[in-house]
Motif scaffolding. Structure first.
Motif, mmCIF file in Angstrom:
data_model
loop_
_atom_site.group_PDB
_atom_site.id
_atom_site.type_symbol
_atom_site.label_atom_id
_atom_site.label_comp_id
_atom_site.label_asym_id
_atom_site.label_seq_id
_atom_site.Cartn_x
_atom_site.Cartn_y
_atom_site.Cartn_z
ATOM 1 N N LEU A 56 46.298 180.388 17.760
ATOM 2 C CA LEU A 56 45.206 179.557 18.270
ATOM 3 C C LEU A 56 44.098 180.416 18.875
ATOM 4 O O LEU A 56 42.915 180.154 18.672
ATOM 5 C CB LEU A 56 45.730 178.574 19.323
ATOM 6 N N HIS A 57 44.497 181.448 19.610
ATOM 7 C CA HIS A 57 43.501 182.323 20.240
ATOM 8 C C HIS A 57 42.633 182.995 19.185
ATOM 9 O O HIS A 57 41.406 183.078 19.338
ATOM 10 C CB HIS A 57 44.206 183.379 21.097
ATOM 11 N N LYS A 58 43.253 183.454 18.096
ATOM 12 C CA LYS A 58 42.494 184.141 17.042
ATOM 13 C C LYS A 58 41.440 183.231 16.431
ATOM 14 O O LYS A 58 40.306 183.647 16.205
ATOM 15 C CB LYS A 58 43.446 184.639 15.956
ATOM 16 N N TYR A 59 41.816 181.980 16.150
ATOM 17 C CA TYR A 59 40.915 181.101 15.399
ATOM 18 C C TYR A 59 40.081 180.155 16.273
ATOM 19 O O TYR A 59 39.162 179.511 15.768
ATOM 20 C CB TYR A 59 41.723 180.287 14.377
ATOM 21 N N GLU A 60 40.383 180.097 17.571
ATOM 22 C CA GLU A 60 39.662 179.166 18.436
ATOM 23 C C GLU A 60 38.786 179.839 19.496
ATOM 24 O O GLU A 60 37.868 179.221 20.030
ATOM 25 C CB GLU A 60 40.656 178.234 19.145
ATOM 26 N N LYS A 61 39.060 181.112 19.812
ATOM 27 C CA LYS A 61 38.427 181.742 20.973
ATOM 28 C C LYS A 61 36.904 181.759 20.904
ATOM 29 O O LYS A 61 36.233 181.729 21.936
ATOM 30 C CB LYS A 61 38.956 183.167 21.152
ATOM 31 N N HIS A 62 36.334 181.790 19.711
ATOM 32 C CA HIS A 62 34.881 181.892 19.574
ATOM 33 C C HIS A 62 34.196 180.536 19.543
ATOM 34 O O HIS A 62 32.970 180.458 19.496
ATOM 35 C CB HIS A 62 34.544 182.651 18.284
ATOM 36 N N ARG A 63 34.974 179.452 19.583
ATOM 37 C CA ARG A 63 34.387 178.117 19.444
ATOM 38 C C ARG A 63 33.863 177.599 20.785
ATOM 39 O O ARG A 63 34.299 178.032 21.855
ATOM 40 C CB ARG A 63 35.412 177.151 18.845
ATOM 41 N N LYS A 64 32.934 176.662 20.706
ATOM 42 C CA LYS A 64 32.297 176.116 21.906
ATOM 43 C C LYS A 64 33.314 175.436 22.814
ATOM 44 O O LYS A 64 33.263 175.575 24.044
ATOM 45 C CB LYS A 64 31.193 175.131 21.509
ATOM 46 N N ASP A 65 34.228 174.674 22.226
ATOM 47 C CA ASP A 65 35.263 173.975 22.998
ATOM 48 C C ASP A 65 36.624 174.315 22.398
ATOM 49 O O ASP A 65 37.237 173.511 21.707
ATOM 50 C CB ASP A 65 35.016 172.462 22.958
ATOM 51 N N PRO A 66 37.125 175.532 22.647
ATOM 52 C CA PRO A 66 38.328 176.013 21.971
ATOM 53 C C PRO A 66 39.580 175.212 22.322
ATOM 54 O O PRO A 66 39.794 174.830 23.472
ATOM 55 C CB PRO A 66 38.457 177.460 22.456
ATOM 56 N N VAL A 67 40.401 174.956 21.305
ATOM 57 C CA VAL A 67 41.691 174.305 21.513
ATOM 58 C C VAL A 67 42.737 175.405 21.675
ATOM 59 O O VAL A 67 43.316 175.880 20.690
ATOM 60 C CB VAL A 67 42.049 173.384 20.326
ATOM 61 N N LEU A 68 42.939 175.838 22.912
ATOM 62 C CA LEU A 68 43.871 176.922 23.200
ATOM 63 C C LEU A 68 45.218 176.362 23.636
ATOM 64 O O LEU A 68 45.333 175.212 24.067
ATOM 65 C CB LEU A 68 43.288 177.838 24.272
ATOM 66 N N TRP A 69 46.255 177.193 23.519
ATOM 67 C CA TRP A 69 47.622 176.757 23.795
ATOM 68 C C TRP A 69 47.768 176.133 25.178
ATOM 69 O O TRP A 69 48.395 175.086 25.350
ATOM 70 C CB TRP A 69 48.559 177.953 23.651
ATOM 71 N N GLU A 70 47.161 176.794 26.185
ATOM 72 C CA GLU A 70 47.327 176.331 27.558
ATOM 73 C C GLU A 70 46.642 174.993 27.822
ATOM 74 O O GLU A 70 46.896 174.349 28.841
ATOM 75 C CB GLU A 70 46.820 177.378 28.550
#
Length: 207
Positions: free
Chosen positions: A124-138
């Motif tokens: 998730l971090h690899k594919y979401e970190k750059h997004r405006k509203d990232p869907v991260l594990w936590e």
């Protein structure tokens, strides 16, 4: 994988970069002698001196049950590819196909729940970190996490052998090579244009 000497890649850093950029791969195992395959995001990691590939598949996918029983599994990654017309050469020849591919062989095992959670968080971090509203594990609710974990099986593959081939017209003279790049750049399909960019980058890196 058959790799003529012109096209063999052995630089591990170059291979790692390629896999990171083209990590949606194919995992192949056998069941009673019959090959079976699944297309998945398959991430390459380094742990000490060893390399591992991690991924997960649906619990309902019977392939995961073959992971522990196969002595070797095969993971395949592919980059851009393109038809190369021999009309682009300065001499008579036959058409061919340019491509990038990496094959990795290794021994697979199933992840425990904590290992799977760590791997999903990393993905998730690899594919979401750059997004405006990232869907991260936590950010995910425990209820959703527990529900989803029941439906998947995580695995890791300890890498034994890596084979990499970049067929990028390295065996052509400079005039033909540059003309191939120009011709691919104006082709209508996206993969041909992507191949042109890969070939351009190769020239820039060798200058």
């Amino acid at each position: 994988m058959y790799i003529p000497k012109y096209f063999k890649v052995t630089n591990i850093d170059e291979i790692k970069e390629f896999v990171q950029m083209n990590s949606f791969g194919t995992i192949v195992t056998t069941k009673q002698g019959k090959p079976i395959a699944t297309h998945l995001p398959l991430e390459l990691h380094k742990n000490g001196d060893d390399y591992y590939i991690t991924g997960h598949m649906a619990y309902g996918n019977p392939q995961w049950r073959t992971l522990d029983t196969n002595e070797d599994v095969l993971v395949m990654y592919q980059g851009p590819h393109a038809y190369i017309s021999s009309s682009w050469y300065t001499h008579e020849n036959v058409p061919t196909w340019n491509y990038q591919a990496v094959h990795i062989y290794g021994k697979a095992s199933v992840l425990n729940e904590e290992e799977l959670k760590e791997d999903l968080a990393s993905l998730l971090h690899k594919y979401e970190k750059h997004r405006k509203d990232p869907v991260l594990w936590e950010k995910l609710s425990p209820q959703l996490i527990n529900q989803e974990l029941k439906g998947i099986v995580g695995f890791k593959i300890k890498v034994k052998e890596i084979q990499a081939a970049y067929k990028l017209s390295q065996n052509r003279n400079e005039e033909d090579y540059l003309n191939i790049v120009d011709q691919l750049s104006v082709e209508e399909n996206l993969t041909s244009q992507q191949m042109a960019e890969v070939m351009k980058k190769r020239v820039e890196n060798h200058q």
